[in-house]
Design an enzyme around this catalytic site. Sequence first.
Site, PDB file in Angstrom:
ATOM      1  N   ASP A  44      42.282  40.928  24.412  1.00  0.00           N
ATOM      2  CA  ASP A  44      42.745  41.958  25.351  1.00  0.00           C
ATOM      3  C   ASP A  44      43.913  41.554  26.229  1.00  0.00           C
ATOM      4  O   ASP A  44      44.117  42.125  27.299  1.00  0.00           O
ATOM      5  CB  ASP A  44      41.568  42.344  26.248  1.00  0.00           C
ATOM      6  CG  ASP A  44      40.927  41.122  26.896  1.00  0.00           C
ATOM      7  OD1 ASP A  44      41.616  40.097  27.006  1.00  0.00           O
ATOM      8  OD2 ASP A  44      39.748  41.186  27.276  1.00  0.00           O
ATOM      9  N   GLU A  60      37.838  39.846  17.874  1.00  0.00           N
ATOM     10  CA  GLU A  60      37.113  40.241  19.099  1.00  0.00           C
ATOM     11  C   GLU A  60      37.416  41.707  19.458  1.00  0.00           C
ATOM     12  O   GLU A  60      37.828  42.041  20.573  1.00  0.00           O
ATOM     13  CB  GLU A  60      37.434  39.328  20.286  1.00  0.00           C
ATOM     14  CG  GLU A  60      36.413  39.434  21.408  1.00  0.00           C
ATOM     15  CD  GLU A  60      36.738  38.522  22.601  1.00  0.00           C
ATOM     16  OE1 GLU A  60      37.530  38.921  23.459  1.00  0.00           O
ATOM     17  OE2 GLU A  60      36.186  37.420  22.641  1.00  0.00           O
ATOM     18  N   GLU A  79      43.114  44.496  30.939  1.00  0.00           N
ATOM     19  CA  GLU A  79      42.500  44.110  29.660  1.00  0.00           C
ATOM     20  C   GLU A  79      41.828  45.286  28.943  1.00  0.00           C
ATOM     21  O   GLU A  79      41.889  45.390  27.722  1.00  0.00           O
ATOM     22  CB  GLU A  79      41.495  42.975  29.864  1.00  0.00           C
ATOM     23  CG  GLU A  79      42.118  41.631  30.191  1.00  0.00           C
ATOM     24  CD  GLU A  79      42.487  41.462  31.658  1.00  0.00           C
ATOM     25  OE1 GLU A  79      42.202  42.380  32.470  1.00  0.00           O
ATOM     26  OE2 GLU A  79      43.071  40.431  32.007  1.00  0.00           O
ATOM     27  N   HIS A 132      39.862  34.399  38.375  1.00  0.00           N
ATOM     28  CA  HIS A 132      41.305  34.608  38.202  1.00  0.00           C
ATOM     29  C   HIS A 132      41.719  36.061  38.040  1.00  0.00           C
ATOM     30  O   HIS A 132      42.905  36.355  37.983  1.00  0.00           O
ATOM     31  CB  HIS A 132      41.791  33.831  36.974  1.00  0.00           C
ATOM     32  CG  HIS A 132      41.301  34.411  35.665  1.00  0.00           C
ATOM     33  ND1 HIS A 132      41.945  35.452  35.036  1.00  0.00           N
ATOM     34  CD2 HIS A 132      40.240  34.109  34.892  1.00  0.00           C
ATOM     35  CE1 HIS A 132      41.289  35.742  33.917  1.00  0.00           C
ATOM     36  NE2 HIS A 132      40.260  34.950  33.808  1.00  0.00           N
ATOM     37  N   ARG A 191      43.092  39.737  37.778  1.00  0.00           N
ATOM     38  CA  ARG A 191      44.159  40.426  38.523  1.00  0.00           C
ATOM     39  C   ARG A 191      43.597  41.413  39.540  1.00  0.00           C
ATOM     40  O   ARG A 191      44.070  41.493  40.668  1.00  0.00           O
ATOM     41  CB  ARG A 191      45.041  41.210  37.534  1.00  0.00           C
ATOM     42  CG  ARG A 191      46.343  40.552  37.209  1.00  0.00           C
ATOM     43  CD  ARG A 191      47.221  41.483  36.364  1.00  0.00           C
ATOM     44  NE  ARG A 191      48.584  41.019  36.309  1.00  0.00           N
ATOM     45  CZ  ARG A 191      48.995  39.971  35.617  1.00  0.00           C
ATOM     46  NH1 ARG A 191      48.139  39.263  34.912  1.00  0.00           N
ATOM     47  NH2 ARG A 191      50.269  39.628  35.621  1.00  0.00           N
ATOM     48  N   HIS A 230      42.505  28.231  38.412  1.00  0.00           N
ATOM     49  CA  HIS A 230      43.533  28.824  37.547  1.00  0.00           C
ATOM     50  C   HIS A 230      44.908  28.554  38.162  1.00  0.00           C
ATOM     51  O   HIS A 230      45.048  28.528  39.384  1.00  0.00           O
ATOM     52  CB  HIS A 230      43.255  30.333  37.469  1.00  0.00           C
ATOM     53  CG  HIS A 230      44.080  31.073  36.456  1.00  0.00           C
ATOM     54  ND1 HIS A 230      45.426  31.280  36.615  1.00  0.00           N
ATOM     55  CD2 HIS A 230      43.745  31.660  35.288  1.00  0.00           C
ATOM     56  CE1 HIS A 230      45.880  31.967  35.574  1.00  0.00           C
ATOM     57  NE2 HIS A 230      44.880  32.204  34.751  1.00  0.00           N
TER      58      HIS A 230
END
Length: 364
Positions: free
Chosen positions: A96, A118, A132, A205, A207, A238
């Site tokens: 994604d 996936e 994603e 991490h 967004r 991250h």
Amino acid sequence: MKRVLLVFGTRPEAIKMCPLVSELMQRENIDPVICVTGQHREMLHQVLDAFHIVPDYKFSVMKERQTLFDITISILELMKKLLADIQPDLVLVHGDTTTSFATTLACYYMQIPVGHVEAGLRTHDIYSPYPEEFNRQAVSIISRYNFAPTESAKHNLLREGRRADSIFVTGNTAIDALKTTVRDDYRHPILDWAQGSRLIILTAHRRESLGEPMRQMFHAIRRVVTEFPDVRLVYPVHLNPLVHKIAKSELGDCDQIRMIEPLDVIDFHNLLARCYFILTDSGGIQEEATYLGRPVLVLRDKTERPEGIDAGTLKLIGTSEESIYRNFKMLLEDPAMYSAMSNVSTLYGDGFACKRIADIICAE
Ligand code: UD1
Ligand code: UDP
């Protein structure tokens, strides 16, 4: 001979595509070509080194604080040229990320078939996780082969009208990777530091969590850790500078918390296998921890991995300070809850996903 181009650019894609690269390299009728976009830099190279994979094409699109526009535009441009040069019979993308979305869009423009590894994970909310959920839905519209890790992912695709003969349930290649990384005789300084304590692993991490939600998360986590002297928490941070800034201000200067650089995948998987439990907003770690029988408190409002929620190994606890404080504390205090969440499970895969995917590609 079928020319198969594998394109990936971030840490999690690399972890889940490298075992497939190795599998395809062993097939006589496949000519695998590997392209890394470099959406990530250090975090991608760590994985390539760990799996000893040398890409045929290596781009470096990453910029500090890159926007979704930056990544999409750079990858579309480089794919336009690369696809024309290589003329692959099939392009494989994963999951994604914006690397996968932009590559798939370029393939569509050039009418090159795409296989999606996936495929079919869904929250049905294109803003969670962002971007994603949009990326994976968009890839599914275009992809010719959908390698779904689970039956529920397959059903998501069928409900969206994807052709049944395009969907193959294979398991998740993350489990193939885990089978090669976790070792019995593993040692690490973090394990020495946490000796005699309960070791918690944190990763964060996303967004959509940057800013206030992440600040609240970390604040709650610090409150709980300081209330339990027998707890040690390790946080491989991250490399996103926005994550770093919040982590440092909320979690810094606490003897029970270690903020470290991202771990290479072998270290990370081995620590995962030995920790008490995990706090994370990651997607892939939910699958890995379930396979290893480690409980996960998921720092998100929605997950595209409902199998672990149904089985009780994952618990969604959102991003609010109060909910994280309450659930983190409960899992430390309640042995029955801990034991119910600690079941080892092959819900996400049995370690043979790459073989199945390679068999399908060879047979077509
Ligand atoms: C990306 C993916 C996300 C995936 C995540 C895995 C998109 C839009 N996002 O999110 O789906 O879950 O990777 O980690 O595709 N950085 C470095 N070095 C690195 C990697 C990142 O310095 O090796 C920094 C850079 O400043 C970069 C920032 O992190 O601009 C963000 O990277 P980016 O790929 O845009 O977003 P992620 O949050 O990593
Ligand atoms: N991981 C790693 N080192 C770390 C943290 C995570 O190798 O320090 C691995 C982890 O085992 C999993 C993947 O990175 O396979 C998850 O990556 P991330 O959380 O960045 O992405 P997501 O899964 O959310 O897309």
